[in-house]
Design an enzyme around this catalytic site. Sequence first.
Site, PDB file in Angstrom:
ATOM      1  N   HIS A 172       0.859  -1.190   0.000  1.00  0.00           N
ATOM      2  CA  HIS A 172       0.000   0.000   0.000  1.00  0.00           C
ATOM      3  C   HIS A 172       0.894   1.238   0.000  1.00  0.00           C
ATOM      4  O   HIS A 172       1.719   1.428   0.897  1.00  0.00           O
ATOM      5  CB  HIS A 172      -0.928   0.001   1.220  1.00  0.00           C
TER       6      HIS A 172
ATOM      7  N   GLU B  95       1.759   3.794   3.015  1.00  0.00           N
ATOM      8  CA  GLU B  95       2.227   3.255   4.303  1.00  0.00           C
ATOM      9  C   GLU B  95       3.753   3.255   4.338  1.00  0.00           C
ATOM     10  O   GLU B  95       4.410   2.230   4.314  1.00  0.00           O
ATOM     11  CB  GLU B  95       1.621   1.853   4.492  1.00  0.00           C
TER      12      GLU B  95
ATOM     13  N   ARG C 284      -3.097   4.879  -2.211  1.00  0.00           N
ATOM     14  CA  ARG C 284      -3.053   3.530  -1.632  1.00  0.00           C
ATOM     15  C   ARG C 284      -2.749   2.441  -2.673  1.00  0.00           C
ATOM     16  O   ARG C 284      -2.044   1.488  -2.397  1.00  0.00           O
ATOM     17  CB  ARG C 284      -4.420   3.254  -0.990  1.00  0.00           C
TER      18      ARG C 284
ATOM     19  N   HIS D  55       2.365  -3.717   6.765  1.00  0.00           N
ATOM     20  CA  HIS D  55       1.526  -2.549   6.486  1.00  0.00           C
ATOM     21  C   HIS D  55       1.620  -1.573   7.662  1.00  0.00           C
ATOM     22  O   HIS D  55       2.196  -1.870   8.695  1.00  0.00           O
ATOM     23  CB  HIS D  55       0.052  -2.966   6.374  1.00  0.00           C
TER      24      HIS D  55
ATOM     25  N   GLU E  42       0.315  -4.796  10.938  1.00  0.00           N
ATOM     26  CA  GLU E  42       0.038  -3.352  10.886  1.00  0.00           C
ATOM     27  C   GLU E  42       0.950  -2.702  11.921  1.00  0.00           C
ATOM     28  O   GLU E  42       0.787  -2.900  13.118  1.00  0.00           O
ATOM     29  CB  GLU E  42      -1.428  -3.058  11.229  1.00  0.00           C
TER      30      GLU E  42
HETATM   31 ZN   LIG Z   1      -2.090  -1.525   4.121  1.00  0.00          ZN
END
Ligand SMILES: [Zn+2]
Length: 434
Positions: free
Chosen positions: A186, A189, A244, A315, A390
Amino acid sequence: MFVHIGILFVLLQSSYCVERYDGHKVLEILHKAESDFIKILEMELKYKLDFWKLPKHVDDSMKVRVSPEHLEDFLHELEAINADVSTMIENVQDIMDEHQVQSEVPVLHRRASSYSSGWSLNVYYSYSSILNYLTAIAAATLPNNMTATLETLGTSYEGRVVRMIKLSKAGSAANKRKIFIDGGIHAREWVSPATVIYMIEMLAYNPNNNASINTLLNRYDVYLAPLINPDGYQYSGSSYRLWRKNRRNNPQGNCYGVDLNRNFPFQWDPIIGGSNSPCSDLFSGATPGSEPETANIVNYLMANGDLFDAYLTIHSYGQMWLYPWGYTSALPSDHSDLHNAALSGKNAIAAYQGMSYLVGSSTNELYAAAGGSDDFAKGGAGIKYSYTIELRDQGDYGFQLPATLIIPTAKEFFDGFVAFADTMYTHLYGSSGK
Ligand SMILES: [Zn+2]
Ligand SMILES: *[C@@H]1O[C@H](CO)[C@@H](O)[C@H](O)[C@H]1NC(C)=O
Ligand SMILES: *[C@@H]1O[C@H](CO)[C@@H](O)[C@H](O)[C@H]1NC(C)=O
């Protein structure tokens, strides 16, 4: 080797950005019913909403960026469904101005010691700088019998090469099992590629000759691809910070980009947490695996997946350590193995600066989303320990994490990774090895 690679580096400069976010707010919204959540998702294109965080479970809130033009109408609709709304970020542009790296001059590195490449780990770098870094690591003489090999996974939609570094310690067991780590799927990020590079440095140089790192490298080869969506990343750095997707020019709808993490060909379904609309930020693509960036990973893992014990895709943000499935709330039969190994990671992360990471399955902790790379790695390529990470934070800066927080974010995750790998290995092969 004298590595003057620093001179070549060009920083991502926020001064290039043309898209501004003046007056854009990030709202925290708590919906009352599942059907209201769907309604809000369906308002995405009408009000140009940007979902910063989707609910983790039925009683959880979501975070949504909205522009001043659409704020009032959007708020009316939220009022009509009786949602609780609070403002999390008053003005997104303010965080950009305060916290983005400005035109920081690249540090001209001293000659790299044998325990470091000399690369600055606390800076967000451009795609071409990252490529230069990977090339330099592969050419460097590394300590501890380490070898770094550069491999090409493929090219992006716009033709940028996507590269991976394989790190292997000679003189330890032959035919070691492997771990695959990717970052930057993404675009916005940014702390993800920066963290994967931090991991490459620590594994390649092990600057403190740390015993846990040596153990990991005696057991595993580690393959790291820090930036698998280079087109989106460059676009995020040059024009549209909060981009994104990749940069496919979609034939229908005059919109760019596919959400690569909805595009993987395992249980692919735009209806589940994705979208059929090319203008949506969650566009799943025209067909499963349609995107070259997706195919780069798919082809590699299909050909080599049986050599890998773990797949981690990095991410931000949210501080979570998630395992499949994403497409359904059902759990894989070995979910307790995945859960336990992730808990080791979570505990090691907390030991550094007390940061709290949530461990759980993607659907139960986050929201159902089909076509994710972790589902593919497990269900399609057969890699047992497959995760979506994340990183920091929990929304104060969101995607615009200040560069000063790269190192603590990366270090704690690396600690978590080393602890995770130890638990995984011990579970699979016993503590003395296979
Ligand atoms: Zn992501
Ligand atoms: C490097 O490999 C050699 C030959 O296998 C071995 O004797 C030596 O102990 C290794 N050194 C380190 C630091 O692992
Ligand atoms: C060794 O490295 C691991 C992983 O980064 C870390 O958690 C641990 O604290 C380090 N040990 C020492 C003694 O520094």
